[in-house]
Design an enzyme around this catalytic site. Structure first.
Site, PDB file in Angstrom:
ATOM      1  N   SER A 232      51.504  38.953  19.312  1.00 59.08           N
ATOM      2  CA  SER A 232      51.412  38.182  18.075  1.00 59.08           C
ATOM      3  C   SER A 232      52.767  37.607  17.733  1.00 59.08           C
ATOM      4  O   SER A 232      53.805  38.038  18.247  1.00 59.08           O
ATOM      5  CB  SER A 232      50.934  39.060  16.930  1.00 59.08           C
ATOM      6  OG  SER A 232      51.956  39.988  16.568  1.00 59.08           O
ATOM      7  N   ASP A 233      52.773  36.625  16.838  1.00 60.71           N
ATOM      8  CA  ASP A 233      54.019  36.254  16.188  1.00 60.71           C
ATOM      9  C   ASP A 233      54.314  37.322  15.138  1.00 60.71           C
ATOM     10  O   ASP A 233      53.459  38.159  14.802  1.00 60.71           O
ATOM     11  CB  ASP A 233      53.911  34.858  15.566  1.00 60.71           C
ATOM     12  CG  ASP A 233      55.260  34.164  15.436  1.00 60.71           C
ATOM     13  OD1 ASP A 233      56.294  34.871  15.385  1.00 60.71           O
ATOM     14  OD2 ASP A 233      55.289  32.930  15.371  1.00 60.71           O
ATOM     15  N   TRP A 234      55.514  37.296  14.600  1.00 59.22           N
ATOM     16  CA  TRP A 234      55.987  38.354  13.691  1.00 59.22           C
ATOM     17  C   TRP A 234      55.276  38.233  12.335  1.00 59.22           C
ATOM     18  O   TRP A 234      55.387  37.230  11.649  1.00 59.22           O
ATOM     19  CB  TRP A 234      57.492  38.239  13.539  1.00 59.22           C
ATOM     20  CG  TRP A 234      58.258  38.999  14.581  1.00 59.22           C
ATOM     21  CD1 TRP A 234      59.216  39.936  14.338  1.00 59.22           C
ATOM     22  CD2 TRP A 234      58.156  38.920  16.010  1.00 59.22           C
ATOM     23  NE1 TRP A 234      59.711  40.443  15.529  1.00 59.22           N
ATOM     24  CE2 TRP A 234      59.071  39.844  16.568  1.00 59.22           C
ATOM     25  CE3 TRP A 234      57.350  38.178  16.881  1.00 59.22           C
ATOM     26  CZ2 TRP A 234      59.224  40.034  17.945  1.00 59.22           C
ATOM     27  CZ3 TRP A 234      57.490  38.356  18.254  1.00 59.22           C
ATOM     28  CH2 TRP A 234      58.409  39.270  18.769  1.00 59.22           C
ATOM     29  N   GLY A 235      54.500  39.255  11.998  1.00 59.20           N
ATOM     30  CA  GLY A 235      53.745  39.235  10.752  1.00 59.20           C
ATOM     31  C   GLY A 235      52.409  38.533  10.867  1.00 59.20           C
ATOM     32  O   GLY A 235      51.882  38.038   9.869  1.00 59.20           O
ATOM     33  N   ALA A 236      51.829  38.507  12.068  1.00 58.60           N
ATOM     34  CA  ALA A 236      50.571  37.781  12.276  1.00 58.60           C
ATOM     35  C   ALA A 236      49.466  38.689  12.794  1.00 58.60           C
ATOM     36  O   ALA A 236      48.541  38.223  13.463  1.00 58.60           O
ATOM     37  CB  ALA A 236      50.792  36.617  13.244  1.00 58.60           C
TER      38      ALA A 236
END
Length: 686
Positions: A232-236
């Site tokens: 994932s991307d960071w915070g996704a």
């Protein structure tokens, strides 16, 4: 492996930075701060994974005191060179610098297509065209992974606007998606085999990118046979159930705790496995994909790293800037004579060159020339100046001339300075970056008024743009020359001066179309503009596969400057276009340098018409360096998917039998030779 060992690989935690100033206790004290940390498994020879942002070089999150790295130009500048070998060299440099610091995963490979000239991250991406983007990204990824360092490719998919990106729903017709953004990913993944794919923040057709079963399981892993892992991307990652939709690793888990009040690939994923909701087979598959990339790339076989050759890497940054600078207009003002009387106006050109904002920002050797906070929330929006002063470099490259400086704070003052000089060079800048789309295409801080005043005072006015996107140019007809320098990296001042002085022959070509104004784009009004952070936003990419120059051709719009456009101080001609048909198109054309100095050209091959009607597609390109009067034959074989349409019902690509028109030219809007070719009809691929 034990289940505990398997689960340990499925979640990264973020090192200390401005957003998370306290060091996470899960990161050992001897581990350098980075974007992500995953513990290793020493008994099995599995190294810890240390991740760093690296779109334009190795970034420093602020908690590695004194650490600097080569600050490369914007990815748009790299793509403007149309030179895959240079992209590979840049990748090697980034990979080498990462390895010297102990980082074995680079969050590189940004490949989202430029669908909107307001997108704050376009400068981190490569182009509006699937083939050009894929070609350049694949070469860069290959260079990185040759160093035993894993590269991602990102952001899968349609991270084409930053406005409320966590809550943005990108809507697109699925077959058109396959022919555009997904085709860029598909070709790049085939050619470079990146170890990981990073998903986007946004939704695609209603489903979050990190939990999109169709895109991850059906397309990426099944149709394309991708064997690496999906992070994932960071915070996704709001839910552990994303693991069932194909996500293999949660990234920056503490950011998920902020956004979604949980780290779902921690206790929640373990509980789901214990309850039989996450099968043993899926848990092993998630783990296997991560380990497979570690072993395939060689991140487990590191010896002692040699210190990086920072001088050589500086030269790569310089060459990227040289090849990426695009001369958009030149009415004979350039190149400057060695004894020119010049006034340099604005753009903080006495200090340095501009860099983009966000996770791609690199601290160059020696630090920044200056950082001016601009006050946007989160601390991401600053005016970063890299210490390569165009004004100082111009004084060096114009040894017999005179170079003065005016700050450009007042149109009237700038006009007075311009009248005293033979040539006025206005440096215009715009700060763009992650997390924020521009409201429009204008230059900020009254710079248009300064340019207009200077041009009115001096007809020999040159405008040098340092921007991450196209800008409107109400002064276009009044100035003598326009140079697009993008964000030119740590050697940018030197490269700009060399181009202006004629010591380097410009060869950059636009990787994105410059519209006259937003009225020529698919969305003159940006959805969600001005809404509060956290507002659900929908963007309908109704143009589908007709992105950039394809859109302009379909609509009959005449752009300000076309995709592929770029001027030289010499001239080239094309002749003897020959086509061979059958299963695909193979074209050959002879390029001749008809000017008086050595230069580089980029002949571009386009599909213009298919049996069903007009269809604009870049089929191939090649960069050629030629001496005066030298000729060279260029041969290009088109990827069949660029000639085909994706048949969503059948789940494959389809080439219609019949006559196709193919043309070669210097840009998408300046085609010089055209011919017809017959292709056989067929279905292929998935």
């Amino acid at each position: 492996m034990t289940d505990a060992e398997r689960f340990s690989l499925l979640r990264s935690v973020m090192g200390a930075n401005e957003l998370l100033p306290v060091r996470d206790e899960r990161i050992p004290p001897d581990v350098p701060m980075s974007a992500g940390y995953v513990p290793g498994i020493p008994r099995l020879g599995v190294p810890a994974l240390l991740m760093t942002d690296a779109s334009l070089g190795i970034t420093n999150p602020g908690f590695r005191p004194g650490d600097t790295a080569t600050a490369l130009p914007a990815s748009l500048a790299l793509a403007a060179g149309f030179d895959p070998e240079l992209a590979r060299a840049a990748g090697v440099a980034i990979g080498c610098e990462a390895r010297s610091r102990g980082f074995n995963v680079l969050l590189a490979g940004g490949i989202n297509l430029a669908r909107d000239p307001r997108n704050g991250r376009n400068f981190e991406y490569l182009s509006e065209d699937p083939l050009l983007s894929a070609t350049m990204a694949a070469a860069s990824i290959e260079g990185i992974q040759q160093q035993g360092v894993i590269s991602t490719i990102k952001h899968y998919s349609l991270n084409c606007n930053e406005t409320n990106r966590h809550w943005l729903n990108a809507v697109i017709e699925p077959s058109a998606h396959r022919e555009s953004d997904l085709l860029a990913f598909e070709i790049a993944i085939e050619r470079s085999q990146p170890g990981a794919v990073m998903t986007a923040y946004n939704k695609i057709n209603g489903d979050p990118a990190s939990g999109n079963d169709v895109l991850i399981n059906d397309v990426l892993k099944s149709a394309w046979g991708y064997r690496g892992w999906v992070m994932s991307d960071w915070g996704a990652t709001p839910s552990w159930e994303f693991a069932l939709k194909g996500l293999d690793q949660e990234s920056g888990a503490q950011i998920d705790a902020v956004f979604w009040q949980a780290e779902p690939f921690g206790d929640q994923l373990k509980a789901a496995h214990a309850a039989g909701k996450l099968s043993a087979e899926r848990l092993s598959d998630m783990t296997r994909r991560i380990l497979r990339s570690v072993f395939a790339v060689g991140a487990d076989r590191w010896g002692t790293a040699s210190p990086p050759d920072m001088r050589a890497h500086h030269d790569i940054a310089l060459q990227v800037a040289r090849q990426g600078i695009v001369v958009l207009k030149n009415d004979g003002v350039l190149p400057l004579s060695s004894d020119a009387d010049v006034v340099v106006v604005g753009g903080s050109a006495q200090l340095g060159v501009v860099a983009g904002c966000g996770s791609s920002t690199v601290v160059p050797p020696g630090g920044y020339a200056q950082v001016i906070p601009l006050g946007w929330p989160g601390g991401l929006r600053n005016l970063y100046l890299l210490p390569s002063s165009p004004m100082i470099e111009l004084r060096h490259h114009l040894p017999g001339g005179r170079v003065e400086f005016d700050p450009g704070v007042s149109p009237a003052e700038a006009a007075v300075a311009a009248r005293r000089a033979e040539v006025a060079i206005v440096f215009a800048i715009r700060v763009e970056g992650e997390g924020l789309d521009s409201v429009d295409m204008s230059l900020p801080w009254g710079q248009d008024a300064v340019i207009a005043a200077v041009a009115d005072a001096n007809p020999n006015t040159v405008v040098v743009l340092q921007t991450g996107n196209p800008v409107e140019m109400p002064w276009c007809d009044a100035v003598g020359a326009i140079v697009q320098a993008w964000y030119p990296g740590q050697a940018g001042g030197q490269a700009i001066a060399e181009i202006l002085a004629g010591h380097v022959n410009p060869s950059g070509r636009l990787p994105i179309t410059f519209p006259v104004d937003l009225g020529q784009t698919p969305r003159p009004e940006l959805p969600g503009l001005g809404e509060q952070w956290g507002t659900e936003t929908t963007i309908d990419y109704a143009e589908g596969a007709e992105v950039g120059y394809r859109w302009f051709a379909q609509q009959g719009h005449v752009p300000l400057f076309a995709f592929g456009h770029g001027l030289s101080y010499t001239a080239f001609t094309y002749h003897d276009l020959r086509l061979v048909g059958g299963a695909t198109v193979t074209a050959s054309v002879t390029v001749t340098n008809t000017g008086e100095r050595r230069g580089a050209d980029v002949p571009q091959l386009y599909l213009t018409t298919a049996p069903t009607g007009p269809r604009m597609r870049l089929l191939g390109f090649e960069r050629v360096d030629l001496e005066p009067a030298e000729s060279r034959q260029v041969t290009i074989e088109a990827d069949p998917r660029l000639l085909a349409r994706y048949d969503g019902d059948a789940g494959d690509w389809r080439i219609d039998a019949g006559t196709y028109t193919v043309a070669v030219g210097v840009s998408a809007a300046a085609l010089e030779l055209a011919a017809e070719v017959e292709l056989a009809g067929r279905h292929f691929g998935r």
